[in-house]
Scaffold this motif. Structure first.
Motif, mmCIF file in Angstrom:
data_model
loop_
_atom_site.group_PDB
_atom_site.id
_atom_site.type_symbol
_atom_site.label_atom_id
_atom_site.label_comp_id
_atom_site.label_asym_id
_atom_site.label_seq_id
_atom_site.Cartn_x
_atom_site.Cartn_y
_atom_site.Cartn_z
ATOM 1 N N ALA A 118 0.859 -1.278 0.005
ATOM 2 C CA ALA A 118 0.057 -0.017 0.072
ATOM 3 C C ALA A 118 0.817 1.274 0.189
ATOM 4 O O ALA A 118 1.814 1.318 0.615
ATOM 5 N N GLU B 209 -8.665 9.881 -4.543
ATOM 6 C CA GLU B 209 -8.352 8.460 -4.249
ATOM 7 C C GLU B 209 -6.614 8.546 -4.205
ATOM 8 O O GLU B 209 -6.115 8.368 -5.019
ATOM 9 N N ARG C 248 -3.621 0.148 -3.430
ATOM 10 C CA ARG C 248 -2.930 -1.196 -3.132
ATOM 11 C C ARG C 248 -2.621 -1.904 -4.389
ATOM 12 O O ARG C 248 -3.001 -1.881 -5.324
ATOM 13 N N ARG D 167 -0.817 -5.270 -6.055
ATOM 14 C CA ARG D 167 -0.621 -6.698 -6.091
ATOM 15 C C ARG D 167 0.296 -7.248 -7.313
ATOM 16 O O ARG D 167 0.114 -6.989 -8.304
ATOM 17 N N GLU E 50 -4.114 -2.661 -7.701
ATOM 18 C CA GLU E 50 -5.245 -3.758 -7.497
ATOM 19 C C GLU E 50 -6.497 -2.809 -7.124
ATOM 20 O O GLU E 50 -7.658 -3.239 -7.579
ATOM 21 N N ARG E 51 -6.457 -1.741 -6.242
ATOM 22 C CA ARG E 51 -7.487 -0.911 -5.827
ATOM 23 C C ARG E 51 -7.090 0.367 -5.553
ATOM 24 O O ARG E 51 -6.037 0.605 -4.787
ATOM 25 N N ARG E 52 -7.791 1.392 -5.713
ATOM 26 C CA ARG E 52 -7.765 2.878 -5.072
ATOM 27 C C ARG E 52 -8.670 3.064 -4.339
ATOM 28 O O ARG E 52 -9.871 2.754 -4.359
ATOM 29 N N PHE E 53 -8.292 3.979 -3.245
ATOM 30 C CA PHE E 53 -9.400 4.392 -2.347
ATOM 31 C C PHE E 53 -8.741 5.658 -1.481
ATOM 32 O O PHE E 53 -7.705 6.086 -1.990
ATOM 33 N N THR F 83 -10.073 -1.292 6.651
ATOM 34 C CA THR F 83 -9.325 -2.382 5.975
ATOM 35 C C THR F 83 -8.635 -2.114 4.961
ATOM 36 O O THR F 83 -8.348 -1.231 4.657
ATOM 37 N N ASP G 180 -8.942 -2.234 2.072
ATOM 38 C CA ASP G 180 -9.528 -1.730 0.740
ATOM 39 C C ASP G 180 -9.980 -0.195 1.278
ATOM 40 O O ASP G 180 -10.899 0.476 0.444
ATOM 41 N N THR H 165 -12.008 0.747 4.012
ATOM 42 C CA THR H 165 -13.355 0.865 4.790
ATOM 43 C C THR H 165 -12.960 1.163 6.241
ATOM 44 O O THR H 165 -12.282 0.523 6.796
#
Length: 321
Positions: free
Chosen positions: A91, A107, A111, A113, A118-121, A177, A179, A181
């Motif tokens: 991260a 965002e 994250r 992988r 893999e994911r933005r937040f 979390t 992701d 949250t």
């Protein structure tokens, strides 16, 4: 009291440090970029957490005195905090995050992988430090910029006489979390005030230790959410390490820069303060280090191009139960 050397930093003359960090087990980590991208990584200072253009970040981790590259990532956020999640994901989280509208924010946490986003937040603005617990919870400590919303400068906080948007980090400490949250936040222990600026963060296993302005007590949140607090004989420490019975508190700024104190954690009170003359192996005082953090029962420092460590048991043996 002398810190011991862990390892030289994994840098070359044409690379620059983006972030120093510790993983959930206390292993040193370095995020570095070629010097030609150093200004891009630092950002413009305008408050946005997004970089002007993507830049490469190579992540290194040190185990048993040897550095291993975890790969090179293409990053587009400014000055990112670095953490590795227990499942191996990496991260990168910018300290800055601008609110675009009432329901939308930048965002600025990514994250990765296997080297791929893999994911933005978004975790909010004014993030002072980020550490991951052994069960993968991401704990973010916020400065006053993150707790007050910088009074609306970055789109958070008070926008007018009758309009207020709660900053994500208003409590001073928030758990997320993997992701992004939010799952928990700091509720001050009885007798302590609300956290305005979280100066020190130490996440070890599933316990979270913090010290924050204005009280500067040492506060522990257990794995079950139980809170304990110890008032401190000194204020302003921004690095703490502890074994639950003793603690070392270090101050890296202001007129007390370099102050290092060992205390015993008694019933609600940190007692028997003992000043420590902490020094690097070459005899230089610890205040010459540019970065000091606590992780578990160890104090870590980086001075020049070398990483150092002081374990609490190096100062005095652990007391009997």
């Amino acid at each position: 009291m002398t810190l011991r050397e862990v390892a030289p930093l994994p840098l070359t003359p044409d690379t620059s440090v983006v972030r120093l960090a510790l993983d959930d087990r206390g292993a040193p980590m370095v995020a570095a970029t070629p010097r030609e991208f150093a200004d891009v990584a630092r950002g413009t200072g305008a408050g946005s957490g997004l970089a002007e253009r993507p830049y490469p970040v190579t992540v290194h981790r040190c185990e048993r005195g040897s550095w291993t590259s975890l790969g090179t990532l293409i990053c587009d956020v400014v000055s990112p905090h670095l953490q590795v999640l227990p499942d191996g994901a990496i991260a990168l989280i910018s300290p800055f995050c601008r609110r675009i509208s009432a329901d939308v924010m930048e965002e600025t946490a990514v994250r990765y992988r296997d080297g791929v986003p893999e994911r933005r937040f978004a975790l909010g603005d004014g993030i002072e430090d980020v550490q991951v617990s052994g069960d993968g919870v991401v704990w973010a400590a916020f400065s006053d910029r993150g707790t007050t919303g910088d009074f609306g400068v970055a789109g958070w906080g008070r926008l007018g006489r009758d309009e207020w948007v709660d900053p994500v980090g208003m409590s001073g400490l928030v758990a997320f979390t993997g992701d992004g949250t939010p799952v928990a936040e700091l509720d001050p222990p009885a007798g302590l005030t609300h956290a305005v600026d979280c100066f020190a963060l130490n996440v070890w296993d599933r316990e979270v230790w913090v010290s924050y302005f204005p009280d500067f007590a040492i506060v522990c949140r257990s794995a079950t959410g139980q809170l304990r607090a110890w008032s401190m004989p000194v204020a302003g420490s921004d690095a703490i390490c502890t074994d639950g019975k003793r603690a070392i508190a270090y101050t890296s700024y202001g007129i007390h820069r370099g102050r290092c104190v060992q205390v015993t954690l008694a019933d609600g009170q940190a007692e028997l303060p003992v000043p420590l003359d902490a020094r690097l192996p070459d005899g230089a005082p610890l205040r010459s280090a540019q970065w000091v953090r606590g992780k578990g029962a160890a104090l870590h420092a980086v001075a020049g191009s070398r990483w150092y460590r002081l374990d609490l048991d190096d100062v005095a043996p652990r007391p009997a139960c």
